[in-house]
Enzyme design. Structure first.
Site, PDB file in Angstrom:
ATOM      1  N   ILE B  39      -7.221  -6.975   0.036  1.00 50.54           N
ATOM      2  CA  ILE B  39      -6.308  -7.136  -1.097  1.00 50.54           C
ATOM      3  C   ILE B  39      -4.923  -6.587  -0.810  1.00 50.54           C
ATOM      4  O   ILE B  39      -4.025  -6.712  -1.625  1.00 50.54           O
ATOM      5  CB  ILE B  39      -6.865  -6.431  -2.360  1.00 50.54           C
ATOM      6  CG1 ILE B  39      -7.190  -4.952  -2.074  1.00 50.54           C
ATOM      7  CG2 ILE B  39      -8.085  -7.163  -2.896  1.00 50.54           C
ATOM      8  CD1 ILE B  39      -7.491  -4.155  -3.321  1.00 50.54           C
ATOM      9  N   GLY B  40      -4.766  -5.955   0.353  1.00 49.41           N
ATOM     10  CA  GLY B  40      -3.427  -5.392   0.586  1.00 49.41           C
ATOM     11  C   GLY B  40      -3.200  -5.078   2.042  1.00 49.41           C
ATOM     12  O   GLY B  40      -4.145  -4.839   2.795  1.00 49.41           O
ATOM     13  N   GLN B  41      -1.938  -5.129   2.421  1.00 54.54           N
ATOM     14  CA  GLN B  41      -1.561  -4.827   3.802  1.00 54.54           C
ATOM     15  C   GLN B  41      -0.269  -4.031   3.748  1.00 54.54           C
ATOM     16  O   GLN B  41       0.718  -4.481   3.157  1.00 54.54           O
ATOM     17  CB  GLN B  41      -1.316  -6.141   4.563  1.00 54.54           C
ATOM     18  CG  GLN B  41      -0.771  -5.964   5.957  1.00 54.54           C
ATOM     19  CD  GLN B  41      -1.813  -5.441   6.942  1.00 54.54           C
ATOM     20  OE1 GLN B  41      -2.886  -6.024   7.056  1.00 54.54           O
ATOM     21  NE2 GLN B  41      -1.541  -4.306   7.572  1.00 54.54           N
ATOM     22  N   ALA B  43       2.276  -0.675   5.756  1.00 56.46           N
ATOM     23  CA  ALA B  43       2.641  -0.113   7.064  1.00 56.46           C
ATOM     24  C   ALA B  43       1.532   0.817   7.552  1.00 56.46           C
ATOM     25  O   ALA B  43       1.247   0.905   8.737  1.00 56.46           O
ATOM     26  CB  ALA B  43       3.948   0.667   6.941  1.00 56.46           C
ATOM     27  N   GLY B  45      -1.817   0.868   6.596  1.00 55.62           N
ATOM     28  CA  GLY B  45      -3.184   0.369   6.767  1.00 55.62           C
ATOM     29  C   GLY B  45      -3.483  -0.848   5.928  1.00 55.62           C
ATOM     30  O   GLY B  45      -2.566  -1.404   5.295  1.00 55.62           O
ATOM     31  N   VAL B  47      -6.046  -2.622   2.917  1.00 56.38           N
ATOM     32  CA  VAL B  47      -6.869  -2.236   1.766  1.00 56.38           C
ATOM     33  C   VAL B  47      -7.851  -3.361   1.443  1.00 56.38           C
ATOM     34  O   VAL B  47      -7.466  -4.530   1.402  1.00 56.38           O
ATOM     35  CB  VAL B  47      -5.993  -1.930   0.530  1.00 56.38           C
ATOM     36  CG1 VAL B  47      -6.854  -1.442  -0.640  1.00 56.38           C
ATOM     37  CG2 VAL B  47      -4.945  -0.858   0.872  1.00 56.38           C
ATOM     38  N   LYS B  62      -9.152   1.964   1.853  1.00 58.33           N
ATOM     39  CA  LYS B  62      -7.960   1.833   2.702  1.00 58.33           C
ATOM     40  C   LYS B  62      -8.368   2.230   4.112  1.00 58.33           C
ATOM     41  O   LYS B  62      -8.857   3.325   4.339  1.00 58.33           O
ATOM     42  CB  LYS B  62      -6.848   2.738   2.186  1.00 58.33           C
ATOM     43  CG  LYS B  62      -5.542   2.679   2.981  1.00 58.33           C
ATOM     44  CD  LYS B  62      -4.437   3.337   2.165  1.00 58.33           C
ATOM     45  CE  LYS B  62      -3.366   3.954   2.974  1.00 58.33           C
ATOM     46  NZ  LYS B  62      -2.294   4.563   2.178  1.00 58.33           N
ATOM     47  N   ASP B 152       7.947   7.790  -2.477  1.00 58.00           N
ATOM     48  CA  ASP B 152       7.873   6.330  -2.251  1.00 58.00           C
ATOM     49  C   ASP B 152       7.559   5.579  -3.545  1.00 58.00           C
ATOM     50  O   ASP B 152       6.707   4.696  -3.590  1.00 58.00           O
ATOM     51  CB  ASP B 152       6.797   6.036  -1.201  1.00 58.00           C
ATOM     52  CG  ASP B 152       7.033   4.678  -0.523  1.00 58.00           C
ATOM     53  OD1 ASP B 152       8.164   4.150  -0.621  1.00 58.00           O
ATOM     54  OD2 ASP B 152       6.081   4.163   0.072  1.00 58.00           O
TER      55      ASP B 152
END
Lengths: 19, 307
Positions: B39-41, B43, B45, B47, B62, B152
């Site tokens: 579901i996610g990319q 810097a 790692g 997910v 993650k 962040d």
């Protein structure tokens, strides 16, 4: 360019390569 | 003119692995979880969603390849901060595992996706923006009270539940400050959301998160942060020279919202409001119920699917 656009949102620590 | 400060001794990879082995849980997560979809990319790692076999609970995992991590010590920082700072507006850390060269961090999963999907695919009204700002400010007040700077803050790191709950995630770059070292100078964050004091390499503190929240509020108005059409280096130059960014059609915003933005985006750090002060700002009284975010979340997911 989609990859470039996504990379613009990446977090940087210290001096990124493009600085 | 940063004050002479003893340079922190850099931990060797072996020391880092030793520390990680103390922090992580024992066992093979492949036996405890069934991995589902990516579901996610980012810097740091990738997910995935996963199901905890024993309970059927859906979690997020993650995965980080340790050999590819430029600053491994930040990972230890992330685990410790998430483990010790539990809050309703912070994604709940569950556990972490060492799997060969990889570190797996299991966390609470929020099916609503990130705030980025909502700001890029839908139109938010001031009541919804106020609700999101209030929830994030609650997390920041808690973190800053516990001497943690997130560093962040951006819509990508705000996750949403289907009920409209709002939670902060990704502590991979946070900083723990102390009375001896209450300021930092390393440039950390995402360029377009960086505060001027970070960009100009001055000493900075918790209020960098407040500036980034102001930029995130602009995302919720315009769909993206200022200068995103520029390359990152030029964006840093523009932040350093322009200071507070222009907001298109600012006159269309309510005066109280304009004042809220001004208090977040003050270049003078001393004048910039803290999280605690902003939580008392009248703009937050306009906040609509979190459930009002549900239609936006559904619409954003539909739009993302159609891409």
């Amino acid at each position: 360019s989609k990859k470039y656009e996504r990379k613009k949102r990446y977090t940087v620590v210290g001096n990124p390569y493009w600085m | 003119n940063t004050a002479a400060r003893p340079k922190k001794k850099k931990m060797s990879d072996e020391e880092i692995m030793e520390k990680l082995r103390i922090i992580v849980a024992v066992g093979d997560p492949n036996k405890k979880y069934t991995k589902m979809e990516k579901i996610g990319q980012g810097a740091s790692g990738t997910v995935y969603t996963a199901i905890e076999i024993a309970t059927g609970m859906e979690v997020a995992i993650k995965q980080m390849n340790l050999s590819q991590q430029p600053k491994k010590e930040l990972i230890i920082n992330e685990l410790l901060v998430m483990r010790e700072n539990k809050h309703p507006n912070i994604v709940n850390y569950l556990d972490s595992y060492l799997v060969g060269e990889e570190l797996w961090v299991t966390m609470e999963y929020l099916p609503g996706g990130s705030l980025t999907d909502v700001v890029t695919e839908t139109c938010m009204d001031e009541g919804q923006i106020a609700a999101v700002c209030r929830e994030v400010l609650q997390a920041l007040e808690f973190l800053h009270y516990n001497h943690v700077i997130h560093r962040d803050i951006k819509s990508d790191n705000i996750l949403l539940g289907m009920d409209g709950s709002v939670k902060l995630t990704d502590f991979g770059f946070c900083a723990q400050i102390s009375p001896e070292q209450s300021k930092r100078t390393t440039m950390v964050g995402t360029p377009y959301w960086m505060a001027p004091e970070v960009v100009t390499r001055k000493q900075y503190g918790p209020k960098v998160d407040i500036w980034s929240l102001g930029i995130m509020a602009i995302e919720m108005i315009e769909g993206e942060p200022p200068y995103l059409n520029e390359n990152p280096l030029r964006a840093l130059y523009l932040i350093a020279t322009n200071g507070k960014p222009e907001i298109k059609e600012k006159e269309k915003l309510s005066p109280v919202f304009q004042d809220f933005l001004d208090k977040c985006l003050d270049v003078d750090v001393d004048k910039r409001f803290s999280a605690c002060e902003l939580l008392k700002h009248p703009f937050l009284k306009l906040a609509r119920p979190l459930a009002s975010l549900h239609p936006l979340i559904v619409a954003a997911k539909e739009a993302a699917k159609s891409h």
